[in-house]
Each structure stands twice: as structure tokens, then as C-alpha cells.
Write an enzyme that holds these catalytic residues in place. Structure first.
Site, mmCIF file in Angstrom:
data_model
loop_
_atom_site.group_PDB
_atom_site.id
_atom_site.type_symbol
_atom_site.label_atom_id
_atom_site.label_comp_id
_atom_site.label_asym_id
_atom_site.label_seq_id
_atom_site.Cartn_x
_atom_site.Cartn_y
_atom_site.Cartn_z
ATOM 1 N N LYS A 55 -4.978 -9.233 -1.597
ATOM 2 C CA LYS A 55 -4.663 -10.577 -2.105
ATOM 3 C C LYS A 55 -4.616 -11.585 -0.949
ATOM 4 O O LYS A 55 -5.107 -12.711 -1.080
ATOM 5 C CB LYS A 55 -3.353 -10.537 -2.901
ATOM 6 C CG LYS A 55 -3.544 -9.783 -4.221
ATOM 7 C CD LYS A 55 -2.268 -9.283 -4.887
ATOM 8 C CE LYS A 55 -2.606 -8.401 -6.084
ATOM 9 N NZ LYS A 55 -1.448 -7.726 -6.691
ATOM 10 N N GLN A 99 4.999 -7.912 -5.561
ATOM 11 C CA GLN A 99 4.145 -6.759 -5.867
ATOM 12 C C GLN A 99 4.932 -5.706 -6.662
ATOM 13 O O GLN A 99 6.000 -5.281 -6.263
ATOM 14 C CB GLN A 99 3.591 -6.151 -4.564
ATOM 15 C CG GLN A 99 2.605 -5.014 -4.777
ATOM 16 C CD GLN A 99 1.340 -5.414 -5.548
ATOM 17 O OE1 GLN A 99 0.754 -6.451 -5.296
ATOM 18 N NE2 GLN A 99 0.945 -4.595 -6.497
ATOM 19 N N ASP A 122 1.422 -15.158 -10.925
ATOM 20 C CA ASP A 122 1.013 -13.810 -11.339
ATOM 21 C C ASP A 122 1.433 -13.556 -12.801
ATOM 22 O O ASP A 122 1.170 -12.491 -13.350
ATOM 23 C CB ASP A 122 1.679 -12.778 -10.412
ATOM 24 C CG ASP A 122 0.958 -11.436 -10.407
ATOM 25 O OD1 ASP A 122 -0.268 -11.417 -10.637
ATOM 26 O OD2 ASP A 122 1.628 -10.412 -10.166
#
Ligand code: NAP
Length: 282
Positions: A55, A99, A122
Site C-alpha cells: 500500500k 491493517q 478503507d
């Protein structure tokens, strides 16, 4: 007719080219200040570390910057919440990625939900999920939103089709089902307690495999002409669906690798650029 290869790698490269131009515009209008994605990695899981690195690399490719926050394996919920609050309060940060998964002692849901809605690029907050479900503006969960983007790019008809989503996780199966419903599919959601999974899968015009088990969904369960989306990736280059068994008789399919994975990252990048554009338009 040969099956359509839903090429997430090629599509994500095209998206990145478009994003580079948008990032350049943001820089020009804001004294060369770039959009910034903050990534938080808790612990030392090698797969998670690789995803975070990918990312960060994607940010660089499109001219954005990333701030990498790394926290110890024994981090507490309170420590992670404090870190998220700091990033929420930092006006230079436009998007925050925590994450998944975090170590077991952490309340992951509480930490996801602490991310400010406008920085939730996200698409992991409960509020964002609720708004998306109600068809209000929110950034979609990156993997299902990336799948919707690839279906759209290849003009796959969704309205009126029977979509079967196998998997109901908060970041993938559930938002996937809702996004397909929002596009007027008739949606079935399957999970580990579903009875007669092969019969459910046989009904799918659009099938999404998101189970995390290598090739659990067998080729002979899938009807001819189905559109087959495989979110999984396992060692040996296989997904959650036995894709190799259906490439000559399905309507369209995502390859593994090179299908859903690159689209997840492209979506995260797109949503971070959008967050920066919205911030500077304020
Ligand atoms: P997850 O949280 O482990 O959820 C798996 C889901 O599959 C659960 O809902 C589970 O049901 C269901 N399931 C497990 N075994 C099953 C069975 N035998 N029959 C029917 N359903 C079953 O996984 P996830 O995070 O959603 O990820 C799913 C897949 O997508 C994985 O392969 C993962 O690697 C992949 N993924 C890819 C990306 C990407 O960027 N490409 C991103 C995220 C995930 P219960 O709810 O009943 O337990």
C-alpha cells in the site's frame, strides 16, 4: 463465447494513471502538499507487513505520501486508540488504514470505529457501513468496493441477477452483499453454517468467493455462464474458488493473482485521493 478475464491488474494500472493526474492537481493547488495515507501495522505478521508495504508503494506510484506507524505485538486497545486519535487530529493526514487483523488482545472493532469517518478510506467503520447500506456517502470497504469497480468497468449486468456471496466477514462478505443489493441484485449470503452450499452456489449468476479456504468452492458447483469473483489468495497461486475448472464455461472470472487483490489497493488509493480532494474543497 470465450470467458471474459476480469483483469484487475490492468484496470488498477489504468486507475493509478488517472490518480497520478489528480494527485498532481492537488499538489499544484496546495503548495506541493501531497495527499497522505497513514498506515498502522500492529505486530510482526509477515503477510500483514507485506500488505502494508504494498500500500505504501502504491502511494508512491501515484505521487502520494504515506506515514507508516508500526506498533508492538503487545500493544493494548487503549494505546492503539490513542494512536488513531492522534492521526484523526493531524490535518496533514487524509486517510487512515489500520491493517487487519490486529493481535487478539486488541478490540479491533473499537479501533476501527475510532477512525474519523472522513478519513476512513478503507471503509471499516460501522458508521461508514451503515451509511453505505443506506446509500449515503461513505467510503466503501476496499475489497468489495474494488470488486464493484471491476464489475462496472467490464459492464457486468448486476440488476435482477442472483448474486451469491460466500463469506460474511465485516470487511468483505457483508459489505459485498450490501453493495450488490444496492445495485439491485437479489443477494444470498452463505457462511460456515449454510446447509447445502453447493446447491446455493449453483444458483449464482454472480458468485463471490470470500471464505479464506483454498478452492473450497468447487468448479462443478458453478453453473455455466456465471460471473465468478474470487477474493482469496493462497500459497501456490490459488484462490477460494476452483477457478481453473470453469474458465472455459463461465461468462467472466477474476484471475488469481491479478484479479481482486490489485483492485483492493487501487480502491484504497482512489478513496484516499477523494478524501484529500474533499478536505481541500472545504
Ligand atoms: P474471514 O474473516 O476469515 O471470513 C471468512 C468467511 O467465510 C466467514 O464468514 C466464514 O463463515 C466463511 N466460511 C468459512 N468456512 C466456510 C465454509 N466451509 N463454508 C461456507 N463459508 C465458510 O475472511 P475474510 O477476511 O472475509 O477474507 C475472505 C477471503 O478473502 C480470504 O481468502 C482472504 O485472503 C481474502 N481477502 C482478500 C483481500 C484482497 O485484498 N484481495 C482482502 C481481504 C480478504 P462464518 O462467518 O460462519 O465463520
Amino acid at each position: 463465447m470465450p470467458a471474459i478475464l476480469l483483469d484487475g491488474k490492468a484496470l488498477s494500472a489504468k486507475i493509478e494513471t488517472e490518480l497520478s493526474a489528480r494527485v498532481e492537481r492537488i499538489r499544484q493547488q496546495n503548495n506541493n502538499v501531497a495527499p497522505i495515507l497513514a498506515t498502522i501495522l500492529v505486530g510482526a505478521d509477515p503477510a500483514s507487513a507485506t500488505y502494508v508495504k504494498m500500500k505504501g508503494n502504491a502511494c508512491r506510484r501515484v505521487g502520494m505520501e504515506s506515514i507508516k506507524v508500526e506498533m508492538d505485538e503487545d500493544t493494548t486497545t487503549e494505546q492503539l486508540l490513542a494512536q488513531i486519535q492522534q492521526l484523526n487530529d493531524n490535518p496533514d493526514v487524509h486517510g487512515i488504514l489500520l491493517q487487519h487483523p490486529v493481535p487478539a488482545q486488541i478490540d479491533e472493532r473499537a479501533c476501527f470505529d475510532a477512525i474519523a469517518l472522513e478519513k476512513d478510506v478503507d471503509g471499516v467503520t460501522s458508521l461508514g457501513f451503515g451509511k453505505m447500506a443506506m446509500q449515503q456517502f461513505a467510503y466503501g470497504s476496499a475489497t468489495p468496493a474494488g470488486i464493484m469497480a471491476i464489475l462496472k468497468a467490464y459492464d457486468i449486468e448486476i440488476e435482477g441477477k442472483h448474486a451469491v456471496v460466500v463469506g460474511r466477514s465485516a470487511i468483505l462478505g457483508k459489505p459485498m452483499a450490501m453493495m450488490l443489493l444496492n445495485e439491485n441484485a437479489t443477494v444470498s449470503i452463505c457462511h460456515s453454517r449454510t446447509e447445502n452450499l453447493p446447491d446455493m452456489v449453483r444458483q449464482a449468476d454472480i458468485l463471490v468467493g470470500a471464505v479464506g479456504r483454498p478452492e473450497l468452492i468447487r468448479g462443478d458447483w458453478i453453473k455455466d455462464d456465471a460471473v465468478v469473483i474470487d477474493a482469496g489468495y493462497h500459497p501456490g497461486g490459488v484462490g477460494d474458488i476452483e477457478i481453473s475448472a470453469i474458465t472455459d464455461r463461465c461468462r467472466a472470472y477474476t484471475p488469481v493473482p491479478g484479479g481482486v487483490g490489485p483492485m483492493t489497493i487501487a480502491t484504497l488509493m482512489t478513496q484516499t485521493v477523494m478524501a484529500a480532494e474533499r478536505y481541500y474543497q472545504k
